[in-house]
Write an enzyme that holds these catalytic residues in place. Sequence first.
Site, mmCIF file in Angstrom:
data_model
loop_
_atom_site.group_PDB
_atom_site.id
_atom_site.type_symbol
_atom_site.label_atom_id
_atom_site.label_comp_id
_atom_site.label_asym_id
_atom_site.label_seq_id
_atom_site.Cartn_x
_atom_site.Cartn_y
_atom_site.Cartn_z
ATOM 1 N N TYR A 147 0.852 -1.191 0.000
ATOM 2 C CA TYR A 147 0.000 0.000 0.000
ATOM 3 C C TYR A 147 0.882 1.234 0.000
ATOM 4 O O TYR A 147 1.889 1.286 0.716
ATOM 5 C CB TYR A 147 -0.886 0.000 1.258
ATOM 6 C CG TYR A 147 -1.763 1.231 1.394
ATOM 7 C CD1 TYR A 147 -2.825 1.458 0.521
ATOM 8 C CD2 TYR A 147 -1.533 2.153 2.409
ATOM 9 C CE1 TYR A 147 -3.640 2.580 0.660
ATOM 10 C CE2 TYR A 147 -2.349 3.282 2.558
ATOM 11 C CZ TYR A 147 -3.396 3.487 1.683
ATOM 12 O OH TYR A 147 -4.209 4.592 1.828
ATOM 13 N N ASP A 242 9.303 2.814 -0.006
ATOM 14 C CA ASP A 242 8.253 3.448 0.784
ATOM 15 C C ASP A 242 8.462 3.020 2.230
ATOM 16 O O ASP A 242 8.074 1.918 2.631
ATOM 17 C CB ASP A 242 6.872 3.031 0.271
ATOM 18 C CG ASP A 242 5.748 3.716 1.040
ATOM 19 O OD1 ASP A 242 6.034 4.354 2.081
ATOM 20 O OD2 ASP A 242 4.579 3.611 0.604
ATOM 21 N N LYS A 270 4.188 8.726 9.228
ATOM 22 C CA LYS A 270 4.011 8.096 10.546
ATOM 23 C C LYS A 270 5.049 8.569 11.576
ATOM 24 O O LYS A 270 4.908 9.677 12.075
ATOM 25 C CB LYS A 270 3.916 6.580 10.370
ATOM 26 C CG LYS A 270 2.721 6.258 9.431
ATOM 27 C CD LYS A 270 2.306 4.831 9.263
ATOM 28 C CE LYS A 270 0.980 4.795 8.490
ATOM 29 N NZ LYS A 270 0.961 4.032 7.281
HETATM 30 C C1 LIG Z 1 0.314 4.555 5.887
HETATM 31 C C2 LIG Z 1 1.073 4.339 4.636
HETATM 32 C C3 LIG Z 1 1.017 5.243 3.557
HETATM 33 C C4 LIG Z 1 0.049 6.395 3.533
HETATM 34 O O1 LIG Z 1 0.280 7.296 4.537
HETATM 35 P P1 LIG Z 1 -0.938 8.280 4.993
HETATM 36 O O2 LIG Z 1 -0.287 9.179 5.977
HETATM 37 O O3 LIG Z 1 -1.986 7.399 5.561
HETATM 38 O O4 LIG Z 1 -1.387 8.989 3.780
HETATM 39 C C5 LIG Z 1 1.869 5.050 2.505
HETATM 40 N N1 LIG Z 1 2.718 4.011 2.461
HETATM 41 C C6 LIG Z 1 2.781 3.113 3.468
HETATM 42 C C7 LIG Z 1 3.772 2.007 3.381
HETATM 43 C C8 LIG Z 1 1.947 3.232 4.570
HETATM 44 O O5 LIG Z 1 1.974 2.306 5.523
#
Ligand SMILES: *Cc1c(COP(=O)(O)O)cnc(C)c1O
Length: 430
Positions: A147, A242, A270
């Site tokens: 994701y 990511d 995060k």
């Molecule tokens: C949470 C997440 C996102 C998106 O971040 P948001 O702050 O929710 O937009 C993108 N990549 C990864 C791997 C994530 O876990």
Amino acid sequence: MDKKTDTKSKMYFGAAKLRIPGGVNSPVRAFGAVGRTPRFMVSAKGDRITDVDGNEMIDYVCSWGPGILGHADPRVIEKVKEACDMGLTFGAPTPREVEIAELIAELVPSMEVSRLVSSGTEAVMSAIRCARGYTKRDKIIKFKGCYHGHSDGLLVKAGSAALTTSVPDSAGVPADYTKHTLVAAYNDKESVKELFQANPDEIAAVIVEPVAANMGVVLPEDDFLPFLREITEAYGALLIFDEVITGFRLSLGGAQQYFHVTPDLTTLGKIVGGGMPVGAYGGREDIMRMISPDGPVYQAGTLSGNPIATAAGIETLKILKNDPAIYKRLEEKTKKLADAVRNAAGDKVSVNQIGSLMSIFFTPGGVKNYEDAVRSDLNAYAQYFGFMLDHDIYMAPSQFEAMFVSDAHTDEDITRTCRLLQECMENMHE
Ligand SMILES: *Cc1c(COP(=O)(O)O)cnc(C)c1O
């Protein structure tokens, strides 16, 4: 033990559903996959979170990752309060933006130059635009089950044949927006090779969660990330990690430090905001100089680099930097939880754990990609979730989410959780 209820949560959820889609501001919170009413929270401190009915639970969601220090760490709260007194937003450069950019470059050396945004979604979307601007190519490769936020081009699922064009995975996304996103299988080098061979001069970047944590936690096999590094270089494409979840969590330098594989661009979110809405993307200087106003790739944000958010982020990163033993503590605690489940459930479940990330998949035989993950028994997961919730343990309300351990989880609470996990697994045998 006095039995508490979820009466007020039910009342709020009823009211919420009238005014908010599904009653929530992010879908997983609705508890749809586990058939329970979501708890409406009022406060959290350390490893505990408290709902409107007064239930105090041991929290293994940790706001989906930011809470590596636990909730409301007093050191972070103090910096945020100080910052609040100075004004909430200026829409102009601030000293703290310099400080956090320098801190990011120090802790994640591949991020020589970085840009702050307000979410992980924005960070990924912008990193991909940057990669496309730099390579002057349109296509990207992502992996099934990874994701990367909810931007149009990343809400894709694979077409029916491996090499066909991807299709949107959400209504409202035009097929034209996803036709440049190719989908490979996690831990499957051959699937990546085939996509490169079919599109040799068209792929701008490969984007990957170096540890997948959005199909449940799935670890990369030993040679998977080094392979991605090699093949992207061979074809003149960029490698984007990511690290929105893994950044500052797997190690101080993230997954790239943990696995000794250096991407061209990295996205953060995060933890980097210490509980405030922050994302960041960055990487090699020559690539990041593409970003406006240095270069032709446009990207902007009214609240980017917000003074309160950067205050929380800086303090969190500094605490992590000054306490390197934290990663050992996190690993030990999480391993205890993993071992408790393995011992009690044997090979009826597959437990994936790395650092402070963990998933219990209700399927035997191990999980190393999306196909394995979706074989899980979702009813068993719901049963497990309900059992833990009824014993005041707040776990991820979906099989396909990670469980997060923080530095605030006390040995006593870990032991209690282990005992309940064991009881739960043994009952499920019967
Ligand atoms: C949470 C997440 C996102 C998106 O971040 P948001 O702050 O929710 O937009 C993108 N990549 C990864 C791997 C994530 O876990």
